[in-house]
Scaffold this motif. Structure first.
Motif, PDB file in Angstrom:
ATOM      1  N   GLU A   1       0.813  -1.211   0.000  1.00 51.97           N
ATOM      2  CA  GLU A   1       0.000   0.000   0.000  1.00 51.97           C
ATOM      3  C   GLU A   1       0.851   1.268   0.000  1.00 51.97           C
ATOM      4  OE1 GLU A   1      -3.888   1.867   2.285  1.00 51.97           O
ATOM      5  OE2 GLU A   1      -2.769   0.223   3.205  1.00 51.97           O
TER       6      GLU A   1
ATOM      7  N   THR B   1       2.312   2.318  -3.518  1.00 51.64           N
ATOM      8  CA  THR B   1       1.372   2.564  -4.613  1.00 51.64           C
ATOM      9  C   THR B   1       0.957   4.026  -4.647  1.00 51.64           C
ATOM     10  OG1 THR B   1       0.498   0.305  -4.421  1.00 51.64           O
ATOM     11  CG2 THR B   1      -0.878   1.919  -5.569  1.00 51.64           C
ATOM     12  N   GLU B   2       1.058   4.646  -5.814  1.00 52.70           N
ATOM     13  CA  GLU B   2       0.617   6.038  -5.949  1.00 52.70           C
ATOM     14  C   GLU B   2      -0.898   6.133  -5.812  1.00 52.70           C
ATOM     15  OE1 GLU B   2       1.941   7.780  -9.585  1.00 52.70           O
ATOM     16  OE2 GLU B   2       3.969   8.163  -8.837  1.00 52.70           O
ATOM     17  N   LYS B   3      -1.328   7.157  -5.075  1.00 51.28           N
ATOM     18  CA  LYS B   3      -2.756   7.462  -4.929  1.00 51.28           C
ATOM     19  C   LYS B   3      -2.931   8.940  -5.273  1.00 51.28           C
ATOM     20  CE  LYS B   3      -2.070   5.599  -0.954  1.00 51.28           C
ATOM     21  NZ  LYS B   3      -1.084   4.508  -1.139  1.00 51.28           N
ATOM     22  N   GLU B   4      -3.808   9.203  -6.220  1.00 51.96           N
ATOM     23  CA  GLU B   4      -3.967  10.560  -6.758  1.00 51.96           C
ATOM     24  C   GLU B   4      -5.327  11.137  -6.372  1.00 51.96           C
ATOM     25  OE1 GLU B   4      -4.054  12.742 -11.153  1.00 51.96           O
ATOM     26  OE2 GLU B   4      -3.069  10.786 -10.905  1.00 51.96           O
ATOM     27  N   TYR B   5      -5.312  12.391  -5.927  1.00 52.13           N
ATOM     28  CA  TYR B   5      -6.524  13.044  -5.441  1.00 52.13           C
ATOM     29  C   TYR B   5      -6.675  14.434  -6.058  1.00 52.13           C
ATOM     30  CZ  TYR B   5      -5.816   9.605  -1.695  1.00 52.13           C
ATOM     31  OH  TYR B   5      -5.596   8.447  -0.980  1.00 52.13           O
TER      32      TYR B   5
ATOM     33  N   GLY C   1      -0.310   6.383   3.231  1.00 56.24           N
ATOM     34  CA  GLY C   1      -1.728   6.217   3.510  1.00 56.24           C
ATOM     35  C   GLY C   1      -2.041   6.513   4.955  1.00 56.24           C
TER      36      GLY C   1
ATOM     37  N   ARG D   1     -10.651  10.896  -4.728  1.00 53.79           N
ATOM     38  CA  ARG D   1      -9.547  10.064  -5.203  1.00 53.79           C
ATOM     39  C   ARG D   1      -9.852   9.647  -6.640  1.00 53.79           C
ATOM     40  NH1 ARG D   1      -7.605   5.599  -1.277  1.00 53.79           N
ATOM     41  NH2 ARG D   1      -9.496   4.472  -1.870  1.00 53.79           N
TER      42      ARG D   1
ATOM     43  N   ARG E   1      -7.271   8.039  -8.698  1.00 54.76           N
ATOM     44  CA  ARG E   1      -6.397   6.972  -9.192  1.00 54.76           C
ATOM     45  C   ARG E   1      -5.757   6.237  -8.026  1.00 54.76           C
ATOM     46  NH1 ARG E   1      -0.893   6.584 -10.578  1.00 54.76           N
ATOM     47  NH2 ARG E   1      -0.568   8.813 -10.165  1.00 54.76           N
ATOM     48  N   MET E   2      -5.598   4.913  -8.196  1.00 54.50           N
ATOM     49  CA  MET E   2      -4.810   4.074  -7.297  1.00 54.50           C
ATOM     50  C   MET E   2      -3.898   3.226  -8.175  1.00 54.50           C
ATOM     51  SD  MET E   2      -7.716   2.697  -4.618  1.00 54.50           S
ATOM     52  CE  MET E   2      -6.526   1.677  -3.727  1.00 54.50           C
TER      53      MET E   2
END
Length: 225
Positions: A126, A129-133, A180, A201, A203-204
């Protein structure tokens, strides 16, 4: 939790026989895995079907992968004892589990699956992993805000990792995290005297929200991670 097992263990459990007898049954050639006879103590996966004398000992599991737009006001929990829970609004008969969380006031992409092996792998990775908001705040964004957010802010006794930021307009910015932490973006903004008005959000990793709207979903192939 393990999501793979040995054929011998399955026979012991399902047929209520000894380990020795289970091995004898395997060597007899009377056990079929995915309609093929096996003569060794093979490792079984989630999608394997096992039969013995036309008795199904293990059904093949159909793996499902879903991109879901969690609406604002919904808790990311399958616990039906909690108000506004996720399970009550999901339109699936299969039990799907969300990977990661979005707080109740936030919205956007949730990845859901019944693939226990992938679920476990994604949780372990987790923080890689890139998470985009896309975030909207209550007052105009200045360069000091962007610099501070990008370089890291101390919240809950930890300094957040450097992240990517892009200003979209005076009140809206795009942020890409690999962490996260609990309510991370909201806490970061609050430390800089900004309040988050909307957080989506989009993208994951390689999974994108695309054109989904609140409550909609899209069936995926196995995502590349």
């Amino acid at each position: 939790m393990t999501f793979r097992t040995r054929l011998q263990y399955l026979l012991v459990k399902k047929l209520q026989v000894s380990n020795r007898r289970a091995l004898e049954i395997i060597l007899s050639g009377e056990v079929y895995v995915n309609n093929e006879p096996v003569l060794t103590n093979v490792e079984l996966g989630q999608t394997d079907e096992v039969r013995y004398h036309n008795q199904v000992l293990k059904e093949a599991k159909k793996l499902i992968y879903v991109a879901f737009y969690k609406p604002r006001g919904i808790e990311t929990t399958l616990n039906t004892a909690i108000a506004d829970n996720l399970k009550d609004i999901l339109p699936f008969e299969d039990e799907l589990f969300p990977v990661g969380r979005l707080d109740k006031a936030s919205e956007g992409l949730l990845f859901l699956t019944n693939d226990g092996t992938l679920y476990d792998k994604m949780l372990r990775n987790e923080n890689k992993t890139e998470k985009e908001y896309i975030v909207t705040v209550d007052k105009a964004i200045d360069d000091d805000f962007l610099t501070a957010m990008a370089n890291g802010i101390t919240i809950m006794g930890k300094t957040t990792l450097p992240c990517q930021l892009e200003k979209i307009d005076d009140y809206t910015f795009r942020i890409i995290l690999i962490q996260g932490l609990n309510r991370q973006i909201r806490r970061m903004c609050y430390k800089l005297h900004y309040e988050v008005e909307r957080l989506i959000r989009v993208r994951m990793g390689s999974i994108e929200l695309e054109d989904l709207v609140a409550g909609e979903y899209r069936i995926l192939q196995t995502p590349t991670k």
